[in-house]
Design a protein around this motif. Sequence first.
Motif, PDB file in Angstrom:
ATOM      1  N   MET A  97       0.819  -1.215   0.000  1.00 35.92           N
ATOM      2  CA  MET A  97       0.000   0.000   0.000  1.00 35.92           C
ATOM      3  C   MET A  97       0.853   1.265   0.000  1.00 35.92           C
ATOM      4  O   MET A  97       0.550   2.232  -0.699  1.00 35.92           O
ATOM      5  CB  MET A  97      -0.929  -0.012   1.211  1.00 35.92           C
ATOM      6  CG  MET A  97      -2.007  -1.084   1.162  1.00 35.92           C
ATOM      7  SD  MET A  97      -2.880  -1.271   2.741  1.00 35.92           S
ATOM      8  CE  MET A  97      -3.694   0.336   2.875  1.00 35.92           C
ATOM      9  N   HIS A  98       1.935   1.256   0.792  1.00 31.75           N
ATOM     10  CA  HIS A  98       2.783   2.448   0.921  1.00 31.75           C
ATOM     11  C   HIS A  98       3.908   2.486  -0.102  1.00 31.75           C
ATOM     12  O   HIS A  98       4.497   3.542  -0.332  1.00 31.75           O
ATOM     13  CB  HIS A  98       3.371   2.519   2.331  1.00 31.75           C
ATOM     14  CG  HIS A  98       2.376   2.905   3.379  1.00 31.75           C
ATOM     15  ND1 HIS A  98       2.064   4.209   3.664  1.00 31.75           N
ATOM     16  CD2 HIS A  98       1.606   2.154   4.212  1.00 31.75           C
ATOM     17  CE1 HIS A  98       1.151   4.254   4.632  1.00 31.75           C
ATOM     18  NE2 HIS A  98       0.860   3.016   4.980  1.00 31.75           N
ATOM     19  N   GLY A  99       4.245   1.337  -0.644  1.00 33.89           N
ATOM     20  CA  GLY A  99       5.310   1.292  -1.638  1.00 33.89           C
ATOM     21  C   GLY A  99       6.695   1.126  -1.063  1.00 33.89           C
ATOM     22  O   GLY A  99       7.671   1.021  -1.810  1.00 33.89           O
ATOM     23  N   ASN A 100       6.808   1.094   0.274  1.00 33.40           N
ATOM     24  CA  ASN A 100       8.107   0.843   0.907  1.00 33.40           C
ATOM     25  C   ASN A 100       7.877   0.414   2.340  1.00 33.40           C
ATOM     26  O   ASN A 100       6.856   0.746   2.960  1.00 33.40           O
ATOM     27  CB  ASN A 100       9.029   2.071   0.829  1.00 33.40           C
ATOM     28  CG  ASN A 100       8.534   3.216   1.684  1.00 33.40           C
ATOM     29  OD1 ASN A 100       8.812   3.285   2.880  1.00 33.40           O
ATOM     30  ND2 ASN A 100       7.773   4.125   1.081  1.00 33.40           N
ATOM     31  N   ILE A 101       8.844  -0.314   2.881  1.00 30.89           N
ATOM     32  CA  ILE A 101       8.680  -0.913   4.208  1.00 30.89           C
ATOM     33  C   ILE A 101       8.793   0.124   5.323  1.00 30.89           C
ATOM     34  O   ILE A 101       8.128   0.002   6.367  1.00 30.89           O
ATOM     35  CB  ILE A 101       9.700  -2.061   4.424  1.00 30.89           C
ATOM     36  CG1 ILE A 101       9.361  -2.871   5.687  1.00 30.89           C
ATOM     37  CG2 ILE A 101      11.116  -1.523   4.495  1.00 30.89           C
ATOM     38  CD1 ILE A 101       8.054  -3.599   5.635  1.00 30.89           C
ATOM     39  N   PHE A 102       9.601   1.154   5.144  1.00 32.25           N
ATOM     40  CA  PHE A 102       9.777   2.142   6.207  1.00 32.25           C
ATOM     41  C   PHE A 102       8.456   2.833   6.516  1.00 32.25           C
ATOM     42  O   PHE A 102       8.031   2.900   7.686  1.00 32.25           O
ATOM     43  CB  PHE A 102      10.843   3.163   5.826  1.00 32.25           C
ATOM     44  CG  PHE A 102      11.198   4.100   6.958  1.00 32.25           C
ATOM     45  CD1 PHE A 102      12.178   3.773   7.865  1.00 32.25           C
ATOM     46  CD2 PHE A 102      10.516   5.309   7.116  1.00 32.25           C
ATOM     47  CE1 PHE A 102      12.491   4.615   8.923  1.00 32.25           C
ATOM     48  CE2 PHE A 102      10.828   6.157   8.168  1.00 32.25           C
ATOM     49  CZ  PHE A 102      11.815   5.808   9.068  1.00 32.25           C
ATOM     50  N   ASP A 103       7.778   3.354   5.498  1.00 34.09           N
ATOM     51  CA  ASP A 103       6.501   4.034   5.717  1.00 34.09           C
ATOM     52  C   ASP A 103       5.439   3.058   6.211  1.00 34.09           C
ATOM     53  O   ASP A 103       4.570   3.426   7.013  1.00 34.09           O
ATOM     54  CB  ASP A 103       6.032   4.716   4.433  1.00 34.09           C
ATOM     55  CG  ASP A 103       6.890   5.921   4.066  1.00 34.09           C
ATOM     56  OD1 ASP A 103       7.563   6.465   4.966  1.00 34.09           O
ATOM     57  OD2 ASP A 103       6.895   6.311   2.887  1.00 34.09           O
ATOM     58  N   ALA A 104       5.509   1.813   5.740  1.00 29.02           N
ATOM     59  CA  ALA A 104       4.553   0.797   6.194  1.00 29.02           C
ATOM     60  C   ALA A 104       4.668   0.576   7.691  1.00 29.02           C
ATOM     61  O   ALA A 104       3.662   0.511   8.413  1.00 29.02           O
ATOM     62  CB  ALA A 104       4.787  -0.513   5.434  1.00 29.02           C
ATOM     63  N   VAL A 105       5.893   0.460   8.181  1.00 28.15           N
ATOM     64  CA  VAL A 105       6.108   0.208   9.608  1.00 28.15           C
ATOM     65  C   VAL A 105       5.715   1.421  10.441  1.00 28.15           C
ATOM     66  O   VAL A 105       5.163   1.279  11.537  1.00 28.15           O
ATOM     67  CB  VAL A 105       7.576  -0.189   9.871  1.00 28.15           C
ATOM     68  CG1 VAL A 105       7.861  -0.264  11.362  1.00 28.15           C
ATOM     69  CG2 VAL A 105       7.882  -1.528   9.209  1.00 28.15           C
ATOM     70  N   GLN A 106       5.954   2.636   9.935  1.00 28.40           N
ATOM     71  CA  GLN A 106       5.544   3.828  10.683  1.00 28.40           C
ATOM     72  C   GLN A 106       4.029   3.901  10.783  1.00 28.40           C
ATOM     73  O   GLN A 106       3.468   4.260  11.832  1.00 28.40           O
ATOM     74  CB  GLN A 106       6.103   5.098  10.032  1.00 28.40           C
ATOM     75  CG  GLN A 106       7.614   5.120   9.834  1.00 28.40           C
ATOM     76  CD  GLN A 106       8.378   4.452  10.949  1.00 28.40           C
ATOM     77  OE1 GLN A 106       8.318   4.867  12.105  1.00 28.40           O
ATOM     78  NE2 GLN A 106       9.117   3.390  10.614  1.00 28.40           N
ATOM     79  N   SER A 107       3.332   3.542   9.710  1.00 28.39           N
ATOM     80  CA  SER A 107       1.872   3.522   9.723  1.00 28.39           C
ATOM     81  C   SER A 107       1.345   2.496  10.719  1.00 28.39           C
ATOM     82  O   SER A 107       0.446   2.787  11.528  1.00 28.39           O
ATOM     83  CB  SER A 107       1.353   3.209   8.316  1.00 28.39           C
ATOM     84  OG  SER A 107      -0.051   3.083   8.304  1.00 28.39           O
ATOM     85  N   LEU A 108       1.928   1.304  10.693  1.00 27.91           N
ATOM     86  CA  LEU A 108       1.495   0.248  11.602  1.00 27.91           C
ATOM     87  C   LEU A 108       1.850   0.595  13.049  1.00 27.91           C
ATOM     88  O   LEU A 108       1.110   0.236  13.980  1.00 27.91           O
ATOM     89  CB  LEU A 108       2.128  -1.085  11.193  1.00 27.91           C
ATOM     90  CG  LEU A 108       1.633  -2.345  11.910  1.00 27.91           C
ATOM     91  CD1 LEU A 108       0.118  -2.464  11.822  1.00 27.91           C
ATOM     92  CD2 LEU A 108       2.298  -3.584  11.315  1.00 27.91           C
ATOM     93  N   SER A 109       2.952   1.291  13.249  1.00 29.88           N
ATOM     94  CA  SER A 109       3.334   1.707  14.604  1.00 29.88           C
ATOM     95  C   SER A 109       2.258   2.595  15.229  1.00 29.88           C
ATOM     96  O   SER A 109       1.952   2.482  16.424  1.00 29.88           O
ATOM     97  CB  SER A 109       4.668   2.458  14.573  1.00 29.88           C
ATOM     98  OG  SER A 109       5.725   1.608  14.196  1.00 29.88           O
ATOM     99  N   LYS A 110       1.675   3.472  14.415  1.00 25.09           N
ATOM    100  CA  LYS A 110       0.594   4.333  14.916  1.00 25.09           C
ATOM    101  C   LYS A 110      -0.635   3.503  15.269  1.00 25.09           C
ATOM    102  O   LYS A 110      -1.269   3.704  16.306  1.00 25.09           O
ATOM    103  CB  LYS A 110       0.248   5.388  13.871  1.00 25.09           C
ATOM    104  CG  LYS A 110       1.347   6.409  13.639  1.00 25.09           C
ATOM    105  CD  LYS A 110       0.951   7.410  12.566  1.00 25.09           C
ATOM    106  CE  LYS A 110       2.075   8.399  12.290  1.00 25.09           C
ATOM    107  NZ  LYS A 110       1.716   9.346  11.202  1.00 25.09           N
ATOM    108  N   MET A 111      -0.970   2.555  14.390  1.00 22.31           N
ATOM    109  CA  MET A 111      -2.137   1.702  14.642  1.00 22.31           C
ATOM    110  C   MET A 111      -1.973   0.889  15.920  1.00 22.31           C
ATOM    111  O   MET A 111      -2.929   0.674  16.669  1.00 22.31           O
ATOM    112  CB  MET A 111      -2.344   0.731  13.473  1.00 22.31           C
ATOM    113  CG  MET A 111      -2.715   1.351  12.160  1.00 22.31           C
ATOM    114  SD  MET A 111      -2.985   0.046  10.919  1.00 22.31           S
ATOM    115  CE  MET A 111      -2.648   0.948   9.415  1.00 22.31           C
TER     116      MET A 111
END
Length: 327
Positions: A97-111
């Motif tokens: 969805m985000h196109g990269n793992i760094f942004d994916a993990v930051q998004s999931l960290s918030k969730m």
Amino acid sequence: MVVIGGGTGLPVILNALKDKNAEITAIVTVSDDGGSSGSIRNFINVVPPGDIRNVLVSLSDISQEEKNVFQYRFDSSDSFFSGHAIGNLIIAALNEMHGNIFDAVQSLSKMMRVDGHVFPASNEPLTLNAEFVDGTTEVGETEITSKDKRIKRVWVTDTNSGAKPTAVLPVLAAIMQADAVVLGPGSLFTSILPNLMIPNLGEAVRKTSAEVIYICNIMTQRGETDHFSDAEHVQVINNHLGGHYINTALVNGAKIDMSKFHPEDYDAYLEPVRNDFAGLRKQDCRVITDDFIDQHSGLVFHDGKKVAREIINLALEAMSRRRMTDE
């Protein structure tokens, strides 16, 4: 403080530091090629999510029930999802969805209401390479450890391009701003060194004014550190970094009660790591030794509370030195 590594030992330390209200950044290995992580990586070309999943859970403030769902691994009878952890699938989906793992993990960290920061060591999947003492080489974590040969050195390459990998700027900034940089606990050649072999990440560890702390493993590991002493663990890291960069080593000095030891649960491990205090001092390494063992149900872990206490004290010392220098 920054904690760098991967594997099952890392969450134990992170949990304990979280209880101490430390400001934590976890930098997590992205070169695993086994299990559910390896399978997902092979199919959809994503950074291996397993270590990231465990670290997210260790720093999360969601309920235990929610953590259990995130960690749930499908039964082998479910042929399509067999062996996959739900959290790994969620991380893989967010990566797309985000196109990269760094942004994916930051998004999931918030969730997941993560208390701290979780940063993948690289934004791209990495391949671990090794040269053995006999001069032969091998590619891939699983293949390397299965050779059962003494490893001389390891390095990492970008899985997709074969080029030298890089760490993103937030990873480097966290290391440079930290009061303490903690390496381990974890597999020496497959959980700790893959991070340090990312060129700009390793350079940040060399340059930081933080106290660089190594938490030495309690047991030697088959195919990686057979019959190693604590000094040999430190020497391998220093050799890869190109100097004496480990400031302090936390090493276990207590005897393990082998009567509680379940060999079937530790087929990858050989024996307790030997103490070599003289060898550590020769590397300009301060040694802190204690009964760092938490042994229950036949399993051997680090006592997270004791380790966290020592890390906090070392971080406070480093912070004081920094303030004196700034003044």
